[in-house]
Write a protein that holds these residues in place. Structure first.
Motif, PDB file in Angstrom:
ATOM      1  N   TYR A 130       0.873  -1.194   0.000  1.00  0.00           N
ATOM      2  CA  TYR A 130       0.000   0.000   0.000  1.00  0.00           C
ATOM      3  C   TYR A 130       0.898   1.229   0.000  1.00  0.00           C
ATOM      4  O   TYR A 130       1.965   1.237   0.614  1.00  0.00           O
ATOM      5  CB  TYR A 130      -0.889   0.015   1.245  1.00  0.00           C
ATOM      6  N   PRO A 155      -2.555  -0.870  -4.149  1.00  0.00           N
ATOM      7  CA  PRO A 155      -3.584   0.017  -3.591  1.00  0.00           C
ATOM      8  C   PRO A 155      -2.941   1.293  -3.056  1.00  0.00           C
ATOM      9  O   PRO A 155      -1.882   1.244  -2.426  1.00  0.00           O
ATOM     10  CB  PRO A 155      -4.197  -0.810  -2.457  1.00  0.00           C
ATOM     11  N   ASP A 188      -9.478   2.851   4.356  1.00  0.00           N
ATOM     12  CA  ASP A 188      -9.188   2.210   3.079  1.00  0.00           C
ATOM     13  C   ASP A 188      -8.167   1.089   3.261  1.00  0.00           C
ATOM     14  O   ASP A 188      -8.309   0.011   2.667  1.00  0.00           O
ATOM     15  CB  ASP A 188      -8.660   3.262   2.098  1.00  0.00           C
ATOM     16  N   LYS A 192      -8.537  -2.974   2.525  1.00  0.00           N
ATOM     17  CA  LYS A 192      -7.850  -3.532   1.355  1.00  0.00           C
ATOM     18  C   LYS A 192      -6.605  -4.364   1.663  1.00  0.00           C
ATOM     19  O   LYS A 192      -6.182  -5.172   0.826  1.00  0.00           O
ATOM     20  CB  LYS A 192      -7.467  -2.408   0.392  1.00  0.00           C
TER      21      LYS A 192
END
Length: 442
Positions: A130, A155, A188, A192
């Protein structure tokens, strides 16, 4: 194992081996001119790379969120490929640039950001789980992270921050604007990235270690003002890693305590890094040719480099920029508000703060001039070089050398020309220092 395969360990294994060699050398045959505390620094660096390797092999997420504490507080190991790219100078950098040219990619942006692309595409560094992409730092770094996220299907979350100095202005609206986005990013990530959950207690702990760490840097800043300065240019030029970046931030704080103690002892003894004696003190700004060593060359000619100007660091050290735990209008910020405050980074602002930090550093440390390295593809710093030079001349009466070059790509480096420019600048700066001294005494 990570789908990237064993190739993702190449960089990490190389760095672990390098740190092991340095640790063994310091313990077995230490260089008396270098800090003894360096052994702790290399142990910290080694352990960080080992942690990244183990995370890669076990599938634990790696990521990069802002300046660091939030990364670990979310359960991720820090991913630092931009800083890692800095250590690929020489033949390694040439290999990466050849890949860039063969692929028809642009090579004239910031070297560390250019190198990052093939470094990741070749699988030489682990893929992040991420990324936070943000305009808090320079545009090339933001774009490099965005390219990684888009091309490697990582992501990511973009945090938009105002260009204004909301930290210095204590602007509640801007602070809230950024804080709200960080809370959205946390949600988020938790949705994810498997295994990631925000740990506020750990966040508070990491922020406290950062505070203690930077407080030692603030003591070091005062020691740097000593004449002569005992710090080598290499020490001054070393980019800062915050305590939270390491798996053992408490050890990082202890390293800084011992290092500051060593520097203090040298100041008390009048030790000078410049030889045979200090005759000139200069500020090194932006970046430098990592494949060469201008600092030892300068020291051999009596020139000390007490500090390097890189984004916000000297603001933290000089207490002009708030560090973790400093009050905001008389109150303590929440942990996420604190991270939002620290995203007000000098290179993400308008130009005046970048000029101001140069002038303040020169005043604090009694400097006689500035060597401003015009790194190719760095719009943040290059566009301000002439402004910094003009302001330093007008306000302080000191000269600035604007010298163009590249950090990592050595094929265009003309050693004779580069050092000739430094030689000429030393003569100019020394003459100007003598003129100021005469005017002061007249």
């Amino acid at each position: 194992m990570n789908a990237q395969g064993i190739a993702g360990l190449k960089y990490l294994e190389k760095e672990i081996a390098t740190c092991e060699r340095r640790i063994a050398r310091i313990k077995g045959d230490p260089d008396p001119t270098k800090p003894k505390s360096n052994v702790l620094l290399y142990e910290l660096e080694r352990d960080f790379r080992i942690e990244q390797r183990e995370a890669y092999l076990s599938g634990k997420p790696l990521g990069l969120l802002g300046l660091g504490p939030l990364t670990r507080a979310m359960g991720m190991v820090p991913w630092d490929a931009i800083m890692a790219a800095d250590r690929t100078h020489g033949s390694e950098a040439t290999r990466y640039f050849n890949i860039i040219r063969k692929g028809g990619m642009p090579e004239h942006t910031c070297d560390r950001c250019s190198v990052l692309i093939p470094m990741m595409s070749e699988g030489d560094f682990p893929r992040p789980s991420y990324l936070e992409t943000s305009n808090f730092e320079c545009i090339p770094v933001y774009l490099a992270h965005l390219i990684m996220a888009e091309t490697m299907d990582v992501p990511h979350f973009h945090v938009d921050r105002p260009f204004k100095n909301y930290k210095g202005e204590l602007d509640d609206a801007s602070l809230k604007f950024v804080t709200d986005q960080l809370y959205q990013m946390i949600e988020d990530i938790e949705a994810k990235v498997p295994g990631c959950k925000y740990d506020e207690d750990y966040m508070i702990e990491l922020q406290e270690y950062n505070r203690q760490y930077l407080q030692y840097f603030q003591q070091l800043w005062e020691l740097k003002a000593a004449i002569p300065c005992p710090l080598s240019g290499r020490e001054s030029f070393r980019e800062v890693r915050l305590a939270d970046m390491y798996p053992d931030p408490k050890k990082a704080v202890e390293y800084m305590r011992l290092y500051v103690e060593e520097v203090g002892d040298k100041v008390a003894k009048g030790v000078s890094a410049a030889q045979p004696e200090e005759k000139l003190r200069l500020l090194w700004s932006v970046a430098g040719p990592f494949y060469a060593d201008p600092f030892s060359w300068l020291e051999q000619r009596g020139v000390a480099i007490p500090a390097a100007e890189m984004t916000i660091y000297n603001g933290w050290f000089s207490k002009r920029e708030a560090i973790w735990g400093d009050p905001w209008k008389g109150r303590k910020l929440t942990p996420i508000e604190e991270e939002a405050r620290q995203l007000d980074f000098t290179w993400g602002r308008l130009g005046q703060p970048w000029v101001d930090t140069h002038i303040n550093s020169c005043k604090d440390l009694h400097l006689d001039g500035i060597i401003y390295f015009m790194q190719w593809g760095c719009p943040t710093s290059n566009n301000m070089g002439k402004v910094v030079a003009d302001t330093a001349e007008k306000e302080l009466g000191i000269p600035t050398l604007l010298v163009e070059g590249r950090m990592l790509e050595s094929s265009i480096f003309d050693s004779k020309d580069f050092f000739s420019k430094l030689e000429d600048f030393i003569a100019v700066a020394e003459a100007r220092k003598n003129d100021r001294s005469k005017q002061k005494n007249s």
